[in-house]
Design an enzyme around this catalytic site. Sequence first.
Site, PDB file in Angstrom:
ATOM      1  N   GLY A 635      55.247  -2.045  36.995  1.00 46.31           N
ATOM      2  CA  GLY A 635      54.285  -1.012  36.600  1.00 46.31           C
ATOM      3  C   GLY A 635      53.293  -0.749  37.701  1.00 46.31           C
ATOM      4  O   GLY A 635      53.402  -1.319  38.799  1.00 46.31           O
ATOM      5  N   VAL A 640      56.504  -7.020  36.098  1.00 46.55           N
ATOM      6  CA  VAL A 640      56.417  -7.530  34.724  1.00 46.55           C
ATOM      7  C   VAL A 640      57.542  -8.528  34.527  1.00 46.55           C
ATOM      8  O   VAL A 640      58.693  -8.244  34.878  1.00 46.55           O
ATOM      9  CB  VAL A 640      56.547  -6.374  33.702  1.00 46.55           C
ATOM     10  CG1 VAL A 640      56.300  -6.885  32.300  1.00 46.55           C
ATOM     11  CG2 VAL A 640      55.592  -5.245  34.040  1.00 46.55           C
ATOM     12  N   LYS A 654      52.487  -9.374  32.829  1.00 47.56           N
ATOM     13  CA  LYS A 654      52.229  -8.443  33.936  1.00 47.56           C
ATOM     14  C   LYS A 654      51.407  -9.172  34.981  1.00 47.56           C
ATOM     15  O   LYS A 654      50.326  -9.684  34.668  1.00 47.56           O
ATOM     16  CB  LYS A 654      51.393  -7.266  33.445  1.00 47.56           C
ATOM     17  CG  LYS A 654      52.134  -6.193  32.722  1.00 47.56           C
ATOM     18  CD  LYS A 654      51.075  -5.236  32.227  1.00 47.56           C
ATOM     19  CE  LYS A 654      51.488  -3.791  32.272  1.00 47.56           C
ATOM     20  NZ  LYS A 654      50.363  -2.921  31.942  1.00 47.56           N
ATOM     21  N   ASP A 751      47.460   8.158  30.549  1.00 49.10           N
ATOM     22  CA  ASP A 751      48.768   8.075  31.185  1.00 49.10           C
ATOM     23  C   ASP A 751      49.864   8.002  30.132  1.00 49.10           C
ATOM     24  O   ASP A 751      50.731   7.127  30.164  1.00 49.10           O
ATOM     25  CB  ASP A 751      48.823   6.874  32.137  1.00 49.10           C
ATOM     26  CG  ASP A 751      49.984   6.992  33.140  1.00 49.10           C
ATOM     27  OD1 ASP A 751      50.526   8.107  33.288  1.00 49.10           O
ATOM     28  OD2 ASP A 751      50.341   5.971  33.740  1.00 49.10           O
TER      29      ASP A 751
END
Length: 958
Positions: A635, A640, A654, A751
């Site tokens: 990401g 991740v 993450k 987003d």
Amino acid sequence: MTIIWWPGRHGFWHWMLLISLLNSASAQEPGFVSIDCGATSNSTDPTTGIHWTTDAPYISTGKNQVVDRTVKSNINEAQLQTLRYFPPGRSKHCYTLPATPNTTFLVRPTFLQGGIEPLVDSSFRLSIDSTIVEDLTWNAPDIDGVYSYEFVVATDLTSDVIIFCLLPSGGTTAFISTLELRPLAEGMYDVVYRRKYLQALVRFNIGASDSDPVIRYPDDPYDRAWYPYRGSISAAETTNEITADGLFDKPPSKVLQSAWIDPTSFWWQFTPQNSTLDKTKIFYVNLFFAEVQTLKPKDVRAFSLSLNGEMNYPNLTLGTEANVLFNKALTITRTGANFSFEILPGATLGPVLNGGEYYASIDLTLSSTDSRDVNSLEVFKSSLGLSSWAGDPCLPVPYDWVTCDMGSTPRVISIQLSNFNLTGTIPSSIEDLTALTDLWLDNNKFQGAIPDLSKLAKLKTLHLQNNLLSGGIPSTLASLTFLTELFLQNNKFSGPIPADLESKSGLNLQTSGNDKLCAPTENCPILPPDFTDDSGTTGGGGSKSGGSGAVIGGIVGGVIVAIIVIGLLVWFYCRKHRKPSPVTASSSSRPTPTGASNASARPPTGAAGVRQARAFSLHEVEVATSNYKTKIGEGGFGPVYYGRLPDGTEVAVKVNSETSNQGATEFSTEVSTLSRVHHKNLVSLLGYCEENESQILIYEFMSKGTLREHLYGREMKGKISWKQRLDVALNAAKGLEYLHNDCIPKIIHRDIKSNNILLNEKLLAKVADFGISKLAPEGDSNSTSGQTTIVRGTTGYLDPEYYAHSKLTQKSDVFSFGVVLLETISGRPPNSKDYNLVEWARRQLNSNDLDSIIDPFIKGSYDPESMWKVAELAMGCVEPYGVNRPDMTQVVRALSQAVEFEEQKSQTFSSQPWTPSSGQGRSYDDYSSNNSTGSPYPPTQGSYGATTEYEPKPLFTP
Ligand SMILES: *[C@@H]1O[C@H](CO)[C@@H](O)[C@H](O)[C@H]1NC(C)=O
Ligand SMILES: *[C@@H]1O[C@H](CO)[C@@H](O)[C@H](O)[C@H]1NC(C)=O
Ligand SMILES: *[C@@H]1O[C@H](CO)[C@@H](O)[C@H](O)[C@H]1NC(C)=O
Ligand SMILES: *[C@@H]1O[C@H](CO)[C@@H](O)[C@H](O)[C@H]1NC(C)=O
């Protein structure tokens, strides 16, 4: 009273009963309302027993006129000799028809063109309740056309009236010849319960001779008009009764007794008009089939039915029962629908078709005016003799003396009743019109006192001049903050002018022409209001003003206490039901870096009962991920990894890569944001680790990956059905709605994209990745103060308004969500080198071409209504200007409706009476949307056919 039409076992006696009832001139179904507009007396139709009444019980505007020439018509001929017309003046004229709640009705207005004398051009619209259903224009030179329109509507659970209005435009004269209301049986045309009306386009008694009468009541107990239609196709008729009571929509036996027949094949094409296509894209079609010939023992009648060149029902074998193919929803494009019927190999007899109906669907205007305003105006109208204004005060157009704020729930903001010759007292119910800004009651004959107007907090203008009002001037008027004009001149007011009013800044106060008024400082008595009109004796004219003031004070005081108590209760209730009490995003709740020794010692403190993200040590993270063994994604934040906690919980970990430029501040923003937010459609943060240089976030694991992976792309995880897509969209929308509305402070995601909508084992969708979320600006959403001016987000999803002006609002998320909806429909990415999904979809939909944007994978397996709903919603979300986009609450509502359509589709299909004998299971519904070719459909060589072009004017002419 039930009348049985078909001679059954005791048929003969039923006929006798019927005839005797007809002779007694009272035979008609309960609930029939038949208005012979403009007639001066009631009458009973000698052949049908239908009781025709004058307009008087239903409307009080307009004038009667006799048409003094003989009118020929195949329906309601006698009733067409009179009409009611409405000279220019009012903008709406409404009939209030008695109905029963939660019932389906047929509403049929009929118009004789050129009946008014002298002949005039006329242009008006028709509305049923709040929805405009038809737009009519009549040019005087074409006279004597009879135009009949049929609408199928359902009343809601509480309404016991149907309001039918004529809305003249451009100062023309509206008119109407007859208006009929017919209750339908439960379950008939039940699509109207999906918040739609249906408008009949054609309804044919197929195979009947073109000179046969229109079939109406009593042959059709519901009094639909079935027009004979033979054309050039050969036909057969039977006199045997054909019972169709078990069928959807109950076609009458008389209609089924004739049919088109052909030894091999025929076709029937239906082409809707452009104007209809502009109004709707969804049509409802019924085709009725029944045997009309006497078969020999070896005879087999079997045929296939194709629609627009594609096989739909491959094997229709007629038995003894009548059958219907009921198409819940058929998308018809400009090229129309061509049904073609073809004999099957091995059969001895070819196709039959006994009747057909086509309906256009009309979306309802769902809102109605604020109920407090409606109730208050009802009282107001009836006490002032204004009841000829019927129907909703604001919808579809306001009364002439009312102005409304047409928000999602309209409010009455202005009343202009100057010079209406009104008498009596000003009704106190006016105090409930709390959105009122302007009240003009001047130049009437009002008497008595000014009622309490202190609840009209928005009032700006109050004109009461030139009346007979008396009593004192209430000092409470001074408390109306926005009051700028108070005109009281030429009345009979008495007592001192309240000092607060005299000194109120910005107020234009006019009091001349009131002999008994005096300055605030003078000592003059307030005389009791005069009541010479007996309608106004309720004011307690005899009581002393001081006494009534005290009573009023007591009441007002009590009301205030009650309001405060209720307010507190509501406040407590809301507090309790607000989602998790927030851990404030201040520095005190910011997770502090901790040493390895006590990293996992204590979760951050938060409100009791709220799950909180826990701090993990780096060591725990390494154990859980087996030293970052399985990378499952990448990401903006970094890679991740898959992990498993000691208790077996699967997690996604993450890790902030060294190259990531996410600073400590942003990290703690994400942690504190995510800690605060818990919702079933948002991915939960389970823990975090901020140790040495590491910044690590631990989320619940979403095993089915991203929505994107189920729509397109290289890492495909298996495509999902339309129903699954709808569920995903609805759940994601709920998550986003929660962020926008229920979080304190509110959150803009910034987003939204198909990659940020994750699916768990059960395909439950959750919105992920608040990494770049920011707290929504408080209050004025136009303010950009405190907002970063760096535009962030993902190309293809970016709100053009945000991009151009760095103006970030919740509507930016709505735009991105609209792009996700388009991906969901089309199975295509938002953009590539030379294509943009939004632009392309907009172009296709503007030219009415939904089919071309639908993912081929789901073709033929969705309900067209739900598809249109989502397509229209998506286009609303990607409107260039934020103000024109829906908010997430509206998005959730629309998607819920689409899900409902989709679910009802599967239910209704399963109860469809005709089982295709081939067992292929391809449904008519499925087929309907699968009109992939754009070509016209030429008839099969050598076959007979008929083309029905829908002409709305005249629809059913003599
Ligand atoms: C006509 O019929 C209506 C409805 O049945 C009734 O209310 C009305 O009183 C009748 N009018 C006359 C003049 O009989
Ligand atoms: C309203 O009518 C529909 C359709 O006939 C029926 O399914 C529903 O149960 C009715 N609702 C109520 C509250 O009577
Ligand atoms: C209907 O619209 C189509 C496409 O816009 C156009 O080509 C056609 O001429 C129109 N037909 C009529 C009767 O206006
Ligand atoms: C059509 O269905 C009937 C009844 O199920 C069957 O007997 C017949 O063979 C079928 N005809 C064809 C051509 O499939």
